[in-house]
Design an enzyme around this catalytic site. Structure first.
Site, PDB file in Angstrom:
ATOM      1  N   LYS A 140       1.255  -1.190  -0.264  1.00  0.00           N
ATOM      2  CA  LYS A 140      -0.414   0.232   0.094  1.00  0.00           C
ATOM      3  C   LYS A 140       0.212   1.197  -0.133  1.00  0.00           C
ATOM      4  O   LYS A 140       2.096   1.330   0.479  1.00  0.00           O
ATOM      5  CB  LYS A 140      -0.751  -0.192   1.408  1.00  0.00           C
ATOM      6  N   TYR A 195      17.857  29.335   4.710  1.00  0.00           N
ATOM      7  CA  TYR A 195      16.927  29.464   5.280  1.00  0.00           C
ATOM      8  C   TYR A 195      17.485  29.848   6.839  1.00  0.00           C
ATOM      9  O   TYR A 195      17.525  29.051   7.858  1.00  0.00           O
ATOM     10  CB  TYR A 195      15.589  29.101   5.387  1.00  0.00           C
TER      11      TYR A 195
HETATM   12  C1  LIG Z   1      -0.396  -1.147   6.621  1.00  0.00           C
HETATM   13  C2  LIG Z   1      -1.126  -2.960   7.596  1.00  0.00           C
HETATM   14  C3  LIG Z   1      -0.100  -4.091   7.690  1.00  0.00           C
HETATM   15  C4  LIG Z   1       0.842  -4.289   7.220  1.00  0.00           C
HETATM   16  O1  LIG Z   1       1.537  -3.724   8.663  1.00  0.00           O
HETATM   17  P1  LIG Z   1       3.301  -4.025   9.353  1.00  0.00           P
HETATM   18  O2  LIG Z   1       3.347  -3.697  10.341  1.00  0.00           O
HETATM   19  O3  LIG Z   1       4.014  -3.113   7.943  1.00  0.00           O
HETATM   20  O4  LIG Z   1       3.312  -5.051   8.326  1.00  0.00           O
HETATM   21  C5  LIG Z   1      -0.536  -5.525   7.777  1.00  0.00           C
HETATM   22  N1  LIG Z   1      -2.435  -4.970   7.556  1.00  0.00           N
HETATM   23  C6  LIG Z   1      -2.975  -4.092   7.143  1.00  0.00           C
HETATM   24  C7  LIG Z   1      -4.131  -4.430   7.938  1.00  0.00           C
HETATM   25  C8  LIG Z   1      -2.323  -3.177   7.653  1.00  0.00           C
HETATM   26  O5  LIG Z   1      -3.276  -2.025   7.673  1.00  0.00           O
END
Ligand SMILES: *Cc1c(COP(=O)(O)O)cnc(C)c1O
Length: 340
Positions: free
Chosen positions: A33, A249
């Site tokens: 994602k 800056y």
């Molecule tokens: C993002 C997510 C994961 C992965 O989590 P990590 O800590 O990066 O391994 C797993 N399950 C869901 C539902 C998530 O939203």
């Protein structure tokens, strides 16, 4: 130009470590994602496929479409706006209302609320959900939950796991009664996975660990993972900063003696969080980022044509009082990726 280099052998090392813990490649679902946590969705997906991974998890249908041909199964966590049914796509049902939005024949995974109280269906609504799924002619292919404190030393993880096991038994019983196939069950993210010695579910959803990090309490017996991403930037110009002259800056950095400095093509506009000149940050070669980071560039005490800004974000996460996830995920999609 800024550039992200992805180290394939480090990526494969992490997948191997995860595979060894789970006992099989087929039990890994790579979480891709948000542009694969900033690493590049298609680049990471292609490497995962080359390694032999068959399942992926994304947030939206748009992300899933970009990698549709690379996996056998793609779980979409938070998007129900689907119009055609793809055999590859599986939609997470976060509420009873979601069931009504989906067209016939869609594959669905029930998200079970085992105690995080963010998304998901509670135990007393599971039966209603399964009847809704049947009525709408959806295919129940999975059921899962998410843990709220897998990264901390507490027994909450086991409390949520036992709630999930209760839901799992209920779902199994209902499916048998209704003559529908029992779905796949999955619960662990990266940190939960490495806390379970024997993970007896169908697969785990592994995000951050594949990228080489685990923001888990060091008290746990964590595996050795290797960061996959490094950030690089090309030089714009070199100059001599004279004794007592200041750069950037607010003139936050002042030269103690004449020194050679250069500006490089990366800044907070690329999603590299703004260092404000209060805390010292050194690049992997030991150069210092001087003063405040600008939108499109920053200054460093060297004249290399190209510098590596980081190859491990743990130090930056500490400086910015956040987690490694946020440092990599913030990097913008426009940054070109190169796999070595
Ligand atoms: C993002 C997510 C994961 C992965 O989590 P990590 O800590 O990066 O391994 C797993 N399950 C869901 C539902 C998530 O939203």
């Amino acid at each position: 130009m800024a550039k992200i280099i992805l180290n394939k052998s480090n990526y494969f090392h992490n997948l191997k470590t995860i595979e060894t813990h789970l006992g099989s490649k087929d039990k890994i679902a790579v979480v891709l994602k948000d542009n694969a946590y900033g690493h590049g969705l298609v680049e990471i997906a292609s490497m995962a496929k080359e390694y032999g991974i068959k399942k992926a998890v994304v947030r939206t249908i748009n992300e899933a479409e970009k990698i549709e041909t690379l996996f056998e199964q793609i779980l979409i966590l938070a998007d129900t706006d689907i119009h055609s049914c793809s055999h590859t796509f599986h939609i997470a049902i976060n509420s009873l209302e979601d069931i009504e939005k989906l067209p016939e024949n869609t594959n669905v995974h029930i998200k079970f609320d085992s105690g995080m109280h963010r998304n998901g269906i509670s135990l007393d609504k599971l039966e209603e959900a399964i009847h809704g799924i049947l009525r709408k002619k959806l295919n129940l292919t999975g059921a899962f939950t998410h843990f709220r404190s897998a990264d901390e030393l507490s027994c909450e993880l086991f409390w949520q796991k036992s709630n999930f096991d209760e839901a799992k038994n209920l779902i199994k019983t209902l499916c048998e009664k209704l003559f529908i196939p029992v779905p796949n069950f999955h619960c662990a993210n990266s940190s939960a996975l490495f806390r379970f010695k024997n993970y007896d579910y169908d697969f785990a959803r592994v995000g951050i660990a594949q990228y080489g990090y685990l923001d888990t309490d060091s008290i746990f017996d964590n595996p050795t993972l290797k960061p996959v991403m490094s950030l690089w930037a090309d030089k714009i110009v070199t100059r001599i900063l004279k004794e007592n002259q200041r750069v950037g800056y607010g003139g936050k950095y002042m030269a103690q003696e004449d020194m050679k400095i250069s500006t490089y093509k990366v800044g907070y506009g690329d999603g590299f969080f703004r260092l404000n000149g209060e805390q010292k940050y050194l690049t992997p070669k030991g150069y210092e980022i001087l003063g405040k980071v600008s939108m499109d560039n920053l200054s460093i005490n060297c004249d290399d044509e190209e510098v590596c800004i980081f190859n491990d974000v743990r130090e930056l996460a500490k400086i910015h009082n956040t987690i490694t996830y946020e440092i990599t995920t913030a990097l913008k999609e426009h940054i070109p990726k190169e796999i070595i």
